[in-house]
Scaffold this motif. Structure first.
Motif, PDB file in Angstrom:
ATOM      1  N   VAL A  79       6.870   0.179  -7.323  1.00 44.15           N
ATOM      2  CA  VAL A  79       6.662  -0.202  -5.921  1.00 44.15           C
ATOM      3  C   VAL A  79       5.952   0.958  -5.224  1.00 44.15           C
ATOM      4  O   VAL A  79       6.430   2.089  -5.249  1.00 44.15           O
ATOM      5  CB  VAL A  79       8.010  -0.596  -5.257  1.00 44.15           C
ATOM      6  CG1 VAL A  79       9.063   0.466  -5.395  1.00 44.15           C
ATOM      7  CG2 VAL A  79       7.813  -0.987  -3.809  1.00 44.15           C
ATOM      8  N   HIS A  80       4.771   0.689  -4.674  1.00 44.13           N
ATOM      9  CA  HIS A  80       4.046   1.791  -4.028  1.00 44.13           C
ATOM     10  C   HIS A  80       4.608   2.044  -2.641  1.00 44.13           C
ATOM     11  O   HIS A  80       4.985   1.112  -1.920  1.00 44.13           O
ATOM     12  CB  HIS A  80       2.531   1.564  -4.030  1.00 44.13           C
ATOM     13  CG  HIS A  80       2.016   0.479  -3.136  1.00 44.13           C
ATOM     14  ND1 HIS A  80       1.770   0.667  -1.800  1.00 44.13           N
ATOM     15  CD2 HIS A  80       1.656  -0.803  -3.400  1.00 44.13           C
ATOM     16  CE1 HIS A  80       1.279  -0.456  -1.279  1.00 44.13           C
ATOM     17  NE2 HIS A  80       1.214  -1.363  -2.230  1.00 44.13           N
ATOM     18  N   LEU A  81       4.691   3.323  -2.294  1.00 46.23           N
ATOM     19  CA  LEU A  81       5.309   3.719  -1.029  1.00 46.23           C
ATOM     20  C   LEU A  81       4.311   3.790   0.114  1.00 46.23           C
ATOM     21  O   LEU A  81       4.703   3.699   1.286  1.00 46.23           O
ATOM     22  CB  LEU A  81       5.964   5.101  -1.176  1.00 46.23           C
ATOM     23  CG  LEU A  81       7.097   5.210  -2.192  1.00 46.23           C
ATOM     24  CD1 LEU A  81       7.654   6.628  -2.182  1.00 46.23           C
ATOM     25  CD2 LEU A  81       8.196   4.202  -1.899  1.00 46.23           C
ATOM     26  N   VAL A 109       5.251  -6.312   4.443  1.00 48.48           N
ATOM     27  CA  VAL A 109       4.970  -7.169   3.274  1.00 48.48           C
ATOM     28  C   VAL A 109       4.336  -6.376   2.132  1.00 48.48           C
ATOM     29  O   VAL A 109       4.530  -6.704   0.964  1.00 48.48           O
ATOM     30  CB  VAL A 109       4.111  -8.393   3.686  1.00 48.48           C
ATOM     31  CG1 VAL A 109       2.656  -8.008   3.944  1.00 48.48           C
ATOM     32  CG2 VAL A 109       4.184  -9.486   2.638  1.00 48.48           C
ATOM     33  N   ASP A 110       3.602  -5.330   2.461  1.00 52.00           N
ATOM     34  CA  ASP A 110       2.836  -4.559   1.462  1.00 52.00           C
ATOM     35  C   ASP A 110       3.224  -3.095   1.547  1.00 52.00           C
ATOM     36  O   ASP A 110       2.607  -2.330   2.252  1.00 52.00           O
ATOM     37  CB  ASP A 110       1.338  -4.763   1.709  1.00 52.00           C
ATOM     38  CG  ASP A 110       0.474  -4.069   0.679  1.00 52.00           C
ATOM     39  OD1 ASP A 110       1.012  -3.612  -0.343  1.00 52.00           O
ATOM     40  OD2 ASP A 110      -0.741  -3.973   0.912  1.00 52.00           O
ATOM     41  N   THR A 111       4.245  -2.650   0.743  1.00 51.63           N
ATOM     42  CA  THR A 111       5.027  -3.502  -0.128  1.00 51.63           C
ATOM     43  C   THR A 111       6.473  -3.027  -0.089  1.00 51.63           C
ATOM     44  O   THR A 111       7.174  -3.006  -1.082  1.00 51.63           O
ATOM     45  CB  THR A 111       4.405  -3.520  -1.553  1.00 51.63           C
ATOM     46  OG1 THR A 111       4.879  -4.631  -2.270  1.00 51.63           O
ATOM     47  CG2 THR A 111       4.668  -2.251  -2.310  1.00 51.63           C
ATOM     48  N   LYS A 112       6.897  -2.623   1.143  1.00 54.48           N
ATOM     49  CA  LYS A 112       8.274  -2.185   1.323  1.00 54.48           C
ATOM     50  C   LYS A 112       9.252  -3.354   1.172  1.00 54.48           C
ATOM     51  O   LYS A 112      10.445  -3.152   0.932  1.00 54.48           O
ATOM     52  CB  LYS A 112       8.429  -1.492   2.686  1.00 54.48           C
ATOM     53  CG  LYS A 112       7.633  -0.178   2.746  1.00 54.48           C
ATOM     54  CD  LYS A 112       7.695   0.544   4.070  1.00 54.48           C
ATOM     55  CE  LYS A 112       6.947   1.886   3.968  1.00 54.48           C
ATOM     56  NZ  LYS A 112       6.987   2.664   5.214  1.00 54.48           N
ATOM     57  N   ASP A 143      -0.001   6.725  -3.265  1.00 53.85           N
ATOM     58  CA  ASP A 143      -1.472   6.651  -3.314  1.00 53.85           C
ATOM     59  C   ASP A 143      -2.033   5.357  -3.897  1.00 53.85           C
ATOM     60  O   ASP A 143      -3.129   5.363  -4.451  1.00 53.85           O
ATOM     61  CB  ASP A 143      -2.020   7.864  -4.109  1.00 53.85           C
ATOM     62  CG  ASP A 143      -3.526   8.034  -3.900  1.00 53.85           C
ATOM     63  OD1 ASP A 143      -4.002   7.793  -2.777  1.00 53.85           O
ATOM     64  OD2 ASP A 143      -4.223   8.394  -4.866  1.00 53.85           O
ATOM     65  N   GLU A 144      -1.323   4.234  -3.745  1.00 54.98           N
ATOM     66  CA  GLU A 144      -1.898   2.974  -4.238  1.00 54.98           C
ATOM     67  C   GLU A 144      -3.076   2.549  -3.379  1.00 54.98           C
ATOM     68  O   GLU A 144      -4.035   1.972  -3.870  1.00 54.98           O
ATOM     69  CB  GLU A 144      -0.827   1.870  -4.234  1.00 54.98           C
ATOM     70  CG  GLU A 144      -1.241   0.602  -4.972  1.00 54.98           C
ATOM     71  CD  GLU A 144      -1.975  -0.407  -4.105  1.00 54.98           C
ATOM     72  OE1 GLU A 144      -2.610  -1.311  -4.669  1.00 54.98           O
ATOM     73  OE2 GLU A 144      -1.930  -0.311  -2.862  1.00 54.98           O
ATOM     74  N   GLU A 145      -2.989   2.846  -2.078  1.00 54.88           N
ATOM     75  CA  GLU A 145      -3.998   2.323  -1.146  1.00 54.88           C
ATOM     76  C   GLU A 145      -5.301   3.125  -1.166  1.00 54.88           C
ATOM     77  O   GLU A 145      -6.229   2.804  -0.438  1.00 54.88           O
ATOM     78  CB  GLU A 145      -3.437   2.268   0.286  1.00 54.88           C
ATOM     79  CG  GLU A 145      -2.205   1.377   0.455  1.00 54.88           C
ATOM     80  CD  GLU A 145      -2.507  -0.121   0.337  1.00 54.88           C
ATOM     81  OE1 GLU A 145      -3.672  -0.473   0.109  1.00 54.88           O
ATOM     82  OE2 GLU A 145      -1.564  -0.921   0.457  1.00 54.88           O
ATOM     83  N   GLU A 146      -5.368   4.187  -1.987  1.00 56.81           N
ATOM     84  CA  GLU A 146      -6.655   4.861  -2.119  1.00 56.81           C
ATOM     85  C   GLU A 146      -7.123   4.880  -3.579  1.00 56.81           C
ATOM     86  O   GLU A 146      -7.944   4.077  -3.964  1.00 56.81           O
ATOM     87  CB  GLU A 146      -6.626   6.280  -1.534  1.00 56.81           C
ATOM     88  CG  GLU A 146      -8.056   6.821  -1.414  1.00 56.81           C
ATOM     89  CD  GLU A 146      -8.157   8.276  -1.001  1.00 56.81           C
ATOM     90  OE1 GLU A 146      -7.146   8.990  -1.005  1.00 56.81           O
ATOM     91  OE2 GLU A 146      -9.286   8.698  -0.697  1.00 56.81           O
ATOM     92  N   ALA A 171       4.904  -4.334  -7.810  1.00 59.03           N
ATOM     93  CA  ALA A 171       5.222  -5.032  -6.564  1.00 59.03           C
ATOM     94  C   ALA A 171       3.994  -5.147  -5.662  1.00 59.03           C
ATOM     95  O   ALA A 171       3.368  -4.145  -5.311  1.00 59.03           O
ATOM     96  CB  ALA A 171       6.337  -4.285  -5.828  1.00 59.03           C
ATOM     97  N   GLU A 172       3.647  -6.348  -5.341  1.00 56.52           N
ATOM     98  CA  GLU A 172       2.649  -6.666  -4.325  1.00 56.52           C
ATOM     99  C   GLU A 172       3.011  -8.040  -3.774  1.00 56.52           C
ATOM    100  O   GLU A 172       3.683  -8.819  -4.465  1.00 56.52           O
ATOM    101  CB  GLU A 172       1.229  -6.725  -4.913  1.00 56.52           C
ATOM    102  CG  GLU A 172       0.649  -5.398  -5.360  1.00 56.52           C
ATOM    103  CD  GLU A 172       0.400  -4.404  -4.236  1.00 56.52           C
ATOM    104  OE1 GLU A 172       0.435  -4.803  -3.049  1.00 56.52           O
ATOM    105  OE2 GLU A 172       0.202  -3.217  -4.547  1.00 56.52           O
ATOM    106  N   PRO A 173       2.571  -8.368  -2.568  1.00 51.13           N
ATOM    107  CA  PRO A 173       2.913  -9.698  -2.030  1.00 51.13           C
ATOM    108  C   PRO A 173       2.146 -10.812  -2.736  1.00 51.13           C
ATOM    109  O   PRO A 173       0.928 -10.932  -2.586  1.00 51.13           O
ATOM    110  CB  PRO A 173       2.519  -9.597  -0.548  1.00 51.13           C
ATOM    111  CG  PRO A 173       1.597  -8.436  -0.443  1.00 51.13           C
ATOM    112  CD  PRO A 173       1.881  -7.522  -1.589  1.00 51.13           C
TER     113      PRO A 173
END
Ligand SMILES: [Zn+2]
Length: 382
Positions: A79-81, A109-112, A143-146, A171-173
């Motif tokens: 699960v990315h923070l 939702v993304d992704t807590k 760092d999933e979003e970069e 984990a992703e929606p």
């Protein structure tokens, strides 16, 4: 149970964890550090057998928690923070407001959402005092979003520890649908160098745009060639020349030209091999004069959707497995897990939006699956 999931999600949303690449004046703190500090405490309170900090970037560690089970099979949740930025949001990004059966906020939702579900399910199980049937690992990645460097670090850690998860969820929606594949990509810049002179005497100089033209043409031809190949499970690879810059003035022969390339990679292709092919095409078309700068690359993700665990997940929710048009951390794991899908509550349509939210009903559905996945007693109530 729903109140506990919502409570966890509110708490997670209220701790900003904006990826530094999305930083801005409203982000409060940038990075995942504050959230990692709180989660380490949470995992301790939930009696995790192991809590591991895995350094990834400066002051940005992945955090792993492991609960050993009677069966050594490992069920792994990545699960990315980090979240995207909050500057354009029309709601309080860190409020965690609950309204009309939804939880609002950046990361809701993304992704807590997936992390909140996992924490609530483990918390409820720990109250029973029963052992875990299998080993459960939660990998909180940065760092999933970069660049996905947290996922790359997790893959390296799993290999070093020779840990091969039996089942893995990234984990992703996905509205609780298992995603079994998405394309990878290779992105790069190519530069050609010329010699600037007055356009009244162009033959005295070298036109960098003219040098670039055969490269662009060769890439167009390569895209067309890819479409003639037998399709992979994820379809055909694509190649788009998506940027072009060059020239300084209408009366100056251009001394520099640059193009940007986006190549989508399908299953069966290697991103590293594709990089080499792209450079070979450019070298051939330009006589070896072009230089390059790599931006990023990621392998395609593909999981056989006929694997029994994927079928079990689909049967549980009464849905079907699908592919995703977007990339996820799953690019990094290859054949390390025996079976891996992207999965989570809520819709990607609400991710990265100005009023991000997740429905409580979706959280509840995901919690039902997590209890089943982790073989926990299903009659646990808060
Ligand atoms: Zn995400």
């Amino acid at each position: 149970m729903d109140e506990r999931i919502v409570g966890w999600l509110q708490r997670l949303v209220q701790i900003p964890s904006v990826n530094p690449s999305h930083d801005g004046p409203s982000a409060h703190t940038s990075g995942e550090g504050a959230l990692v500090t709180v989660l380490a405490e949470v995992f301790r309170s939930l009696d995790a057998d192991e809590i591991i900090y895995d350094p990834v970037l400066s002051k940005r560690d992945n955090l792993y928690a492991i609960w050993h089970g009677a069966n050594p099979a490992v069920a792994l949740l990545d699960v990315h923070l980090d979240t995207v930025g909050v500057e354009q949001m029309t709601i309080d990004p860190f409020g965690g407001e609950v309204r009309d059966g939804r939880v609002y906020g950046r990361g809701a939702v993304d992704t807590k959402a997936s992390l909140a579900v996992a924490l609530a399910v483990i918390e409820a199980h720990q109250r029973t005092g029963a052992p875990f049937a299998q080993t459960i690992m939660i990998a909180c990645t940065v760092d999933e979003e970069e660049l996905g460097s947290g996922a790359i670090a997790l893959a390296a850690w799993l290999q070093k520890r020779k840990l091969r998860p039996h089942t893995m969820i990234v984990a992703e929606p996905t509205e609780c649908r298992p995603v079994y594949g998405h394309t990878g990509l290779v992105r790069l810049w190519l530069q050609t160098q010329g010699v600037a002179v007055h356009t009244s005497q162009p033959n005295r100089g070298i036109n960098a745009i003219t040098v670039m033209v055969p490269i662009v043409q060769a890439y167009i031809a390569e895209h067309q060639r890819l479409q003639t190949l037998p399709p992979a499970a994820l379809g055909h690879g694509t190649l788009t020349v998506s940027r072009i810059d060059g020239g300084r003035g209408l009366n100056i022969v251009p001394d520099a030209c640059r193009i940007g390339i986006d190549r989508r990679v399908v299953d069966g292709e290697s991103a590293v091999a594709v990089q080499k092919e792209l450079l070979a095409i450019a070298a051939h078309a330009s006589g070896g004069t072009a230089t390059h700068t790599f931006i990023t690359d990621a392998e395609a993700f593909y999981q056989d959707p006929h694997h029994p665990w994927v079928i079990e997940l689909c049967a549980f929710h009464g849905n079907t497995a699908t592919t995703a048009p977007y990339g996820t951390n799953a690019f990094a794991y290859g054949d390390i897990p025996a079976c891996c899908v992207v999965y989570g509550p809520g819709s990607i349509a609400q991710a990265h939006t100005e009023d991000e939210w997740v429905s409580v009903a979706e959280l509840s559905r995901a919690a039902d699956w997590y209890r089943h996945w982790w073989q926990l007693s299903s009659d646990i109530t808060a």
